[in-house]
Scaffold this motif. Structure first.
Motif, PDB file in Angstrom:
ATOM      1  N   ALA A   1       0.815  -1.204   0.000  1.00  0.00           N
ATOM      2  CA  ALA A   1       0.000   0.000   0.000  1.00  0.00           C
ATOM      3  C   ALA A   1       0.857   1.266   0.000  1.00  0.00           C
ATOM      4  O   ALA A   1       1.983   1.286   0.484  1.00  0.00           O
ATOM      5  CB  ALA A   1      -0.903  -0.008   1.221  1.00  0.00           C
ATOM      6  N   LEU A   2       0.298   2.312  -0.521  1.00  0.00           N
ATOM      7  CA  LEU A   2       0.908   3.632  -0.492  1.00  0.00           C
ATOM      8  C   LEU A   2       0.619   4.236   0.877  1.00  0.00           C
ATOM      9  O   LEU A   2      -0.541   4.371   1.274  1.00  0.00           O
ATOM     10  CB  LEU A   2       0.296   4.492  -1.600  1.00  0.00           C
ATOM     11  CG  LEU A   2       0.843   5.887  -1.828  1.00  0.00           C
ATOM     12  CD1 LEU A   2       2.323   5.822  -2.239  1.00  0.00           C
ATOM     13  CD2 LEU A   2       0.036   6.593  -2.906  1.00  0.00           C
ATOM     14  N   SER A   3       1.658   4.573   1.618  1.00  0.00           N
ATOM     15  CA  SER A   3       1.464   5.111   2.973  1.00  0.00           C
ATOM     16  C   SER A   3       1.100   6.590   2.929  1.00  0.00           C
ATOM     17  O   SER A   3       1.384   7.299   1.952  1.00  0.00           O
ATOM     18  CB  SER A   3       2.728   4.922   3.811  1.00  0.00           C
ATOM     19  OG  SER A   3       3.745   5.809   3.371  1.00  0.00           O
ATOM     20  N   LEU A   4       0.507   7.050   4.010  1.00  0.00           N
ATOM     21  CA  LEU A   4       0.175   8.460   4.153  1.00  0.00           C
ATOM     22  C   LEU A   4       1.438   9.316   4.080  1.00  0.00           C
ATOM     23  O   LEU A   4       1.454  10.357   3.421  1.00  0.00           O
ATOM     24  CB  LEU A   4      -0.552   8.700   5.485  1.00  0.00           C
ATOM     25  CG  LEU A   4      -0.846  10.154   5.837  1.00  0.00           C
ATOM     26  CD1 LEU A   4      -1.721  10.816   4.794  1.00  0.00           C
ATOM     27  CD2 LEU A   4      -1.482  10.233   7.219  1.00  0.00           C
ATOM     28  N   ALA A   5       2.498   8.863   4.725  1.00  0.00           N
ATOM     29  CA  ALA A   5       3.745   9.629   4.728  1.00  0.00           C
ATOM     30  C   ALA A   5       4.300   9.794   3.319  1.00  0.00           C
ATOM     31  O   ALA A   5       4.734  10.891   2.931  1.00  0.00           O
ATOM     32  CB  ALA A   5       4.773   8.951   5.634  1.00  0.00           C
TER      33      ALA A   5
ATOM     34  N   ALA B   1      -2.456  10.785 -13.097  1.00  0.00           N
ATOM     35  CA  ALA B   1      -1.540   9.677 -13.373  1.00  0.00           C
ATOM     36  C   ALA B   1      -1.719   8.576 -12.342  1.00  0.00           C
ATOM     37  O   ALA B   1      -2.112   8.834 -11.199  1.00  0.00           O
ATOM     38  CB  ALA B   1      -0.093  10.161 -13.351  1.00  0.00           C
ATOM     39  N   LEU B   2      -1.426   7.376 -12.773  1.00  0.00           N
ATOM     40  CA  LEU B   2      -1.371   6.251 -11.844  1.00  0.00           C
ATOM     41  C   LEU B   2       0.001   6.255 -11.180  1.00  0.00           C
ATOM     42  O   LEU B   2       0.997   6.645 -11.792  1.00  0.00           O
ATOM     43  CB  LEU B   2      -1.595   4.938 -12.587  1.00  0.00           C
ATOM     44  CG  LEU B   2      -2.967   4.800 -13.253  1.00  0.00           C
ATOM     45  CD1 LEU B   2      -3.006   3.554 -14.131  1.00  0.00           C
ATOM     46  CD2 LEU B   2      -4.078   4.773 -12.219  1.00  0.00           C
ATOM     47  N   ILE B   3       0.039   5.821  -9.934  1.00  0.00           N
ATOM     48  CA  ILE B   3       1.289   5.722  -9.185  1.00  0.00           C
ATOM     49  C   ILE B   3       1.628   4.246  -9.085  1.00  0.00           C
ATOM     50  O   ILE B   3       0.834   3.448  -8.575  1.00  0.00           O
ATOM     51  CB  ILE B   3       1.146   6.335  -7.774  1.00  0.00           C
ATOM     52  CG1 ILE B   3       0.723   7.802  -7.878  1.00  0.00           C
ATOM     53  CG2 ILE B   3       2.453   6.176  -6.993  1.00  0.00           C
ATOM     54  CD1 ILE B   3       0.313   8.414  -6.543  1.00  0.00           C
ATOM     55  N   ARG B   4       2.810   3.883  -9.595  1.00  0.00           N
ATOM     56  CA  ARG B   4       3.240   2.485  -9.608  1.00  0.00           C
ATOM     57  C   ARG B   4       4.610   2.355  -8.953  1.00  0.00           C
ATOM     58  O   ARG B   4       5.385   3.309  -8.922  1.00  0.00           O
ATOM     59  CB  ARG B   4       3.311   1.966 -11.040  1.00  0.00           C
ATOM     60  CG  ARG B   4       1.961   1.963 -11.756  1.00  0.00           C
ATOM     61  CD  ARG B   4       2.064   1.281 -13.112  1.00  0.00           C
ATOM     62  NE  ARG B   4       0.822   1.347 -13.845  1.00  0.00           N
ATOM     63  CZ  ARG B   4      -0.198   0.502 -13.680  1.00  0.00           C
ATOM     64  NH1 ARG B   4      -0.113  -0.482 -12.809  1.00  0.00           N
ATOM     65  NH2 ARG B   4      -1.301   0.624 -14.401  1.00  0.00           N
ATOM     66  N   ASP B   5       4.891   1.136  -8.476  1.00  0.00           N
ATOM     67  CA  ASP B   5       6.247   0.863  -8.005  1.00  0.00           C
ATOM     68  C   ASP B   5       7.095   0.421  -9.188  1.00  0.00           C
ATOM     69  O   ASP B   5       6.609   0.369 -10.329  1.00  0.00           O
ATOM     70  CB  ASP B   5       6.262  -0.142  -6.845  1.00  0.00           C
ATOM     71  CG  ASP B   5       5.842  -1.548  -7.236  1.00  0.00           C
ATOM     72  OD1 ASP B   5       5.770  -1.874  -8.442  1.00  0.00           O
ATOM     73  OD2 ASP B   5       5.592  -2.350  -6.325  1.00  0.00           O
ATOM     74  N   ASP B   6       8.362   0.085  -8.941  1.00  0.00           N
ATOM     75  CA  ASP B   6       9.269  -0.263 -10.035  1.00  0.00           C
ATOM     76  C   ASP B   6       8.945  -1.587 -10.703  1.00  0.00           C
ATOM     77  O   ASP B   6       9.469  -1.901 -11.765  1.00  0.00           O
ATOM     78  CB  ASP B   6      10.725  -0.240  -9.573  1.00  0.00           C
ATOM     79  CG  ASP B   6      11.001  -1.195  -8.424  1.00  0.00           C
ATOM     80  OD1 ASP B   6      10.069  -1.817  -7.883  1.00  0.00           O
ATOM     81  OD2 ASP B   6      12.188  -1.314  -8.052  1.00  0.00           O
ATOM     82  N   LYS B   7       8.048  -2.373 -10.104  1.00  0.00           N
ATOM     83  CA  LYS B   7       7.609  -3.637 -10.709  1.00  0.00           C
ATOM     84  C   LYS B   7       6.295  -3.467 -11.476  1.00  0.00           C
ATOM     85  O   LYS B   7       5.771  -4.422 -12.031  1.00  0.00           O
ATOM     86  CB  LYS B   7       7.462  -4.708  -9.632  1.00  0.00           C
ATOM     87  CG  LYS B   7       8.786  -5.100  -8.983  1.00  0.00           C
ATOM     88  CD  LYS B   7       8.559  -6.145  -7.909  1.00  0.00           C
ATOM     89  CE  LYS B   7       9.838  -6.637  -7.311  1.00  0.00           C
ATOM     90  NZ  LYS B   7      10.609  -5.643  -6.580  1.00  0.00           N
ATOM     91  N   GLY B   8       5.741  -2.259 -11.451  1.00  0.00           N
ATOM     92  CA  GLY B   8       4.494  -1.989 -12.148  1.00  0.00           C
ATOM     93  C   GLY B   8       3.253  -2.156 -11.299  1.00  0.00           C
ATOM     94  O   GLY B   8       2.136  -1.980 -11.789  1.00  0.00           O
ATOM     95  N   THR B   9       3.420  -2.486 -10.032  1.00  0.00           N
ATOM     96  CA  THR B   9       2.275  -2.655  -9.132  1.00  0.00           C
ATOM     97  C   THR B   9       1.587  -1.314  -8.899  1.00  0.00           C
ATOM     98  O   THR B   9       2.240  -0.313  -8.581  1.00  0.00           O
ATOM     99  CB  THR B   9       2.734  -3.241  -7.783  1.00  0.00           C
ATOM    100  OG1 THR B   9       3.417  -4.466  -8.039  1.00  0.00           O
ATOM    101  CG2 THR B   9       1.552  -3.492  -6.856  1.00  0.00           C
ATOM    102  N   LEU B  10       0.279  -1.313  -9.043  1.00  0.00           N
ATOM    103  CA  LEU B  10      -0.503  -0.100  -8.815  1.00  0.00           C
ATOM    104  C   LEU B  10      -0.558   0.213  -7.322  1.00  0.00           C
ATOM    105  O   LEU B  10      -0.923  -0.643  -6.515  1.00  0.00           O
ATOM    106  CB  LEU B  10      -1.923  -0.286  -9.368  1.00  0.00           C
ATOM    107  CG  LEU B  10      -2.870   0.888  -9.198  1.00  0.00           C
ATOM    108  CD1 LEU B  10      -2.390   2.095 -10.005  1.00  0.00           C
ATOM    109  CD2 LEU B  10      -4.279   0.487  -9.613  1.00  0.00           C
ATOM    110  N   LEU B  11      -0.224   1.454  -6.963  1.00  0.00           N
ATOM    111  CA  LEU B  11      -0.242   1.894  -5.565  1.00  0.00           C
ATOM    112  C   LEU B  11      -1.288   2.962  -5.302  1.00  0.00           C
ATOM    113  O   LEU B  11      -1.673   3.189  -4.145  1.00  0.00           O
ATOM    114  CB  LEU B  11       1.133   2.428  -5.162  1.00  0.00           C
ATOM    115  CG  LEU B  11       2.299   1.459  -5.306  1.00  0.00           C
ATOM    116  CD1 LEU B  11       3.607   2.163  -4.998  1.00  0.00           C
ATOM    117  CD2 LEU B  11       2.098   0.247  -4.411  1.00  0.00           C
TER     118      LEU B  11
END
Length: 147
Positions: free
Chosen positions: A4-8, A103-113
């Motif tokens: 998950a994408l954290s609040l911080a 925009a979508l926010i993804r990690d370096d593996k492409g996982t949607l956050l």
């Protein structure tokens, strides 16, 4: 980062996006970051940002999540099938604003956050700030254009 994408982290994304707007001399901005369920993590607006900017930023971020594409791809699809986009805009609880600046926010593996929506400048200005915010924390901005 995974999961998950954290609040911080969301807060850092927003602050970096607002800083990019100031650094570039863009108009006052409003920034919304949503988690993958479409729930707001952070909503910040420059106190000089215009009326309706929260709703526009939310529509950009929410539309990207709902359709699974960044704002630039949403814009192309809206141009191709405008009746469809007019219809779904009325169905989605936060609307859809199919333009750059979402925009979508993804990690370096492409996982949607999550997603980001920005409103205040031109759509291109908004997009520059979205990308700056997301990349400032080492994540990937999926604007709908090839990376």
């Amino acid at each position: 980062m995974s999961g998950a994408l954290s609040l911080a982290v969301a807060d850092r994304i927003v602050d970096a996006a607002l800083a990019a707007a100031a650094d570039n001399g863009f108009p006052p901005m409003t920034v919304v970051v949503l988690d993958t369920g479409g729930h707001p993590l952070v909503v910040k607006r420059d106190e000089r940002s215009g009326i309706g900017r929260v709703e526009i930023a939310m529509g950009k971020a929410h539309g990207c999540l709902a359709m699974g594409f960044g704002g630039r791809e949403l814009a192309r699809r809206a141009d191709a099938v405008p009746k469809f986009f007019t219809s779904i805009g009325q169905l989605l609880p936060h609307g859809i604003v199919p333009v750059a600046g979402g925009a979508l926010i993804r990690d370096d593996k492409g996982t949607l956050l999550g997603s980001i929506g920005i409103s205040g400048g031109t759509s291109d200005d908004d997009d520059i700030c979205a990308i700056a915010g997301i990349t400032s924390v080492g994540l990937v901005a999926d604007t709908g254009d090839a990376q």
